[in-house]
Design an enzyme around this catalytic site. Sequence first.
Site, PDB file in Angstrom:
ATOM      1  N   GLY A 229      31.154  64.600  24.407  1.00 11.58           N
ATOM      2  CA  GLY A 229      31.763  65.430  23.361  1.00 11.58           C
ATOM      3  C   GLY A 229      31.473  64.830  22.013  1.00 11.58           C
ATOM      4  N   ALA A 232      33.995  61.919  17.069  1.00 11.90           N
ATOM      5  CA  ALA A 232      35.394  61.741  16.649  1.00 11.90           C
ATOM      6  C   ALA A 232      36.307  61.591  17.869  1.00 11.90           C
ATOM      7  CB  ALA A 232      35.830  62.939  15.800  1.00 11.90           C
ATOM      8  N   GLU A 251      29.015  59.779  25.786  1.00 10.55           N
ATOM      9  CA  GLU A 251      27.843  60.552  25.347  1.00 10.55           C
ATOM     10  C   GLU A 251      28.319  61.417  24.183  1.00 10.55           C
ATOM     11  OE1 GLU A 251      24.894  60.135  26.334  1.00 10.55           O
ATOM     12  OE2 GLU A 251      24.924  59.454  28.418  1.00 10.55           O
ATOM     13  N   CYS A 285      23.328  68.627  22.599  1.00  9.68           N
ATOM     14  CA  CYS A 285      23.511  67.316  21.949  1.00  9.68           C
ATOM     15  C   CYS A 285      22.175  66.741  21.511  1.00  9.68           C
ATOM     16  CB  CYS A 285      24.228  66.376  22.898  1.00  9.68           C
ATOM     17  SG  CYS A 285      23.455  66.302  24.512  1.00  9.68           S
TER      18      CYS A 285
HETATM   19  P1  NAD Z   1      35.089  67.693  21.489  1.00 11.07           P
HETATM   20  O1  NAD Z   1      35.018  66.220  21.269  1.00 11.07           O
HETATM   21  O2  NAD Z   1      35.843  68.516  20.529  1.00 11.07           O
HETATM   22  O3  NAD Z   1      35.713  68.005  22.924  1.00 11.07           O
HETATM   23  C1  NAD Z   1      35.194  67.458  24.113  1.00 11.07           C
HETATM   24  C2  NAD Z   1      36.302  67.339  25.142  1.00 11.07           C
HETATM   25  O4  NAD Z   1      37.243  66.356  24.725  1.00 11.07           O
HETATM   26  C3  NAD Z   1      37.088  68.620  25.372  1.00 11.07           C
HETATM   27  O5  NAD Z   1      37.305  68.762  26.763  1.00 11.07           O
HETATM   28  C4  NAD Z   1      38.404  68.350  24.653  1.00 11.07           C
HETATM   29  O6  NAD Z   1      39.507  69.049  25.182  1.00 11.07           O
HETATM   30  C5  NAD Z   1      38.565  66.861  24.885  1.00 11.07           C
HETATM   31  N1  NAD Z   1      39.432  66.174  23.936  1.00 11.07           N
HETATM   32  C6  NAD Z   1      39.768  66.527  22.684  1.00 11.07           C
HETATM   33  N2  NAD Z   1      40.574  65.595  22.126  1.00 11.07           N
HETATM   34  C7  NAD Z   1      40.743  64.638  23.046  1.00 11.07           C
HETATM   35  C8  NAD Z   1      41.435  63.391  23.059  1.00 11.07           C
HETATM   36  N3  NAD Z   1      42.133  62.959  22.006  1.00 11.07           N
HETATM   37  N4  NAD Z   1      41.375  62.629  24.168  1.00 11.07           N
HETATM   38  C9  NAD Z   1      40.649  63.029  25.242  1.00 11.07           C
HETATM   39  N5  NAD Z   1      39.978  64.192  25.288  1.00 11.07           N
HETATM   40  C10 NAD Z   1      40.020  64.997  24.202  1.00 11.07           C
HETATM   41  O7  NAD Z   1      33.551  68.140  21.609  1.00 11.07           O
HETATM   42  P2  NAD Z   1      32.961  69.630  21.768  1.00 11.07           P
HETATM   43  O8  NAD Z   1      33.159  70.349  20.471  1.00 11.07           O
HETATM   44  O9  NAD Z   1      33.471  70.244  23.016  1.00 11.07           O
HETATM   45  O10 NAD Z   1      31.417  69.335  21.986  1.00 11.07           O
HETATM   46  C11 NAD Z   1      30.486  69.275  20.958  1.00 11.07           C
HETATM   47  C12 NAD Z   1      30.100  67.844  20.654  1.00 11.07           C
HETATM   48  O11 NAD Z   1      29.695  67.190  21.854  1.00 11.07           O
HETATM   49  C13 NAD Z   1      28.910  67.722  19.729  1.00 11.07           C
HETATM   50  O12 NAD Z   1      29.132  66.707  18.777  1.00 11.07           O
HETATM   51  C14 NAD Z   1      27.764  67.312  20.641  1.00 11.07           C
HETATM   52  O13 NAD Z   1      26.724  66.630  20.001  1.00 11.07           O
HETATM   53  C15 NAD Z   1      28.476  66.496  21.646  1.00 11.07           C
HETATM   54  N6  NAD Z   1      27.732  66.465  22.908  1.00 11.07           N
HETATM   55  C16 NAD Z   1      27.115  65.292  23.286  1.00 11.07           C
HETATM   56  C17 NAD Z   1      26.363  65.242  24.440  1.00 11.07           C
HETATM   57  C18 NAD Z   1      25.670  63.976  24.871  1.00 11.07           C
HETATM   58  O14 NAD Z   1      25.199  63.910  26.002  1.00 11.07           O
HETATM   59  N7  NAD Z   1      25.585  62.966  24.039  1.00 11.07           N
HETATM   60  C19 NAD Z   1      26.244  66.392  25.226  1.00 11.07           C
HETATM   61  C20 NAD Z   1      26.880  67.570  24.829  1.00 11.07           C
HETATM   62  C21 NAD Z   1      27.629  67.579  23.664  1.00 11.07           C
END
Ligand code: NAD
Length: 477
Positions: A229, A232, A251, A285
């Site tokens: 994700g 942040a 990741e 990503c």
């Molecule tokens: P996000 O960080 O908003 O959410 C990801 C997950 O984390 C969701 O399931 C959310 O409910 C959960 N979450 C939110 N707050 C949390 C907390 N405090 N503690 C634990 N879990 C929590 O990300 P997103 O908007 O769903 O995804 C987009 C981002 O992900 C982009 O920045 C992208 O680059 C990144 N991404 C990275 C990869 C990689 O392999 N490096 C792959 C896909 C996406």
Amino acid sequence: MTAETTTHTPTTYEDLLASVSAGAEGREILDPATGELVGYAPEHSVEDLHTAVEVAADKQKAWAALSDAERCDYLQRAADAVDAAGEALAELISREQGKPLSGPGSRFEAGACSTWLRVTCSYDLSEEVVVDDEQAHAVINYRPIGVVGAIGPWNWPAMITIWQLAPALRMGNAVVVKPSEYTPLTVLALVEILNSVLPEGVLQVVSGGREVGAAISTHEKIGKIMFTGSTATGRKIAESAAATVKRLTLELGGNDAGIVLEDADPAAIAEGLFWGAFINTGQTCAALKRLYVHDSIYDAVCESLTALAGQMPMGHGVDEQNVLGPLQNKMQFDIVDELVKKATDSGARVLLGGDPDYEAPGFFYPATLIADIDPDNALVVEEQFGPALPIIRYTDLDWAVEQANKLEVGLGASVWSSDRDRAVEVARRIEAGTVWINNHGGLDPRVPFGGIKQSGYGVEFGVEGLKALGVPQVING
Ligand code: NAD
């Protein structure tokens, strides 16, 4: 113990959706292309998470007691079940996430799920002899951690969940999955399919919001978190996981640069550049998010890319002719829209797109190419995560490498050239977990993948990724 299929695998779209849909009191999931209702996802609570972890911790013991070959037998059969339900899963991905069935879309995503399961079973995990001489004898084995928490994003919901759970299960762990609140149905459906084969309780899904993710990151019975994700959220998880010293694979976000050297062939690389940037409508990503092109071929690259991008059909994912879909949600649409406006307000040149129809249904943002943009413009230095590629002109390769390396993130990057050796030389100077040559974003289950800098730590895939789901134990003597 032999692997027995315990329940029926839902293989039609209607059956699959019905098997995971909650009543109308659940979370409403709307198709991002049309705004129409797809279904309702259950809203699980932190209490539900605690129950799932208790069951997982209990069932993990018998799962870990199986032989590696027996667990792989289950995973191979789970892969067969994913294939049997592949078309239904692809349709659900298209309707919930938005990516088209065609092109590198939802059929590709559903197919990758079974591929990753199978390939994860192909690595050799036998005991390694570290030292064996007159003075010492030491061997190393990888043992399960216990319960693994898997927290995922909304862009490739099925594929990323499989990346997290396949190595965890093979290693003998139980897994509790927390899907993104934007795409829970796909993950619920995937887990339903897998659980038509797996023993009860070793794989569970808790479909809740951020509070459930936060509770995973502090849970004392969860030994490792696989998180994909934003940077942040990754930071928050690292902070709250510290109290229980959880293992983490993070990741996180990226802002991948591509550098086109002056000897590249603009027509030959156009397709690779296009899909590198626009796969899943840019919501990937490790997509190409800023492109540096040598001045001598800048106009030719812009022309080839514009001609190709202009022909790519965008629309509802379930219509076979489309290869680009909508953005998954309004928040992402607004981010892309604002970044493109900042670019055009600064005087950058629009080659294509940049003109969404705000009145039309769905979160469609057209494929957008922006030339002659300031290298410090927000569209270049911030992660757009959408279909808007800034193309920056350079004359000095050292400057281009410096630009590629100047951000806090380092997930992927690419170098494009007719001379592979020269491209590799440039690649070695780039700060990124993966640098592709004449390609961007191609993933292979056998090849480790992960970010450096603030794109995270740890790798997925390959035997290195598998070992990251275990804890090493050395027997010395
Ligand atoms: P996000 O960080 O908003 O959410 C990801 C997950 O984390 C969701 O399931 C959310 O409910 C959960 N979450 C939110 N707050 C949390 C907390 N405090 N503690 C634990 N879990 C929590 O990300 P997103 O908007 O769903 O995804 C987009 C981002 O992900 C982009 O920045 C992208 O680059 C990144 N991404 C990275 C990869 C990689 O392999 N490096 C792959 C896909 C996406």
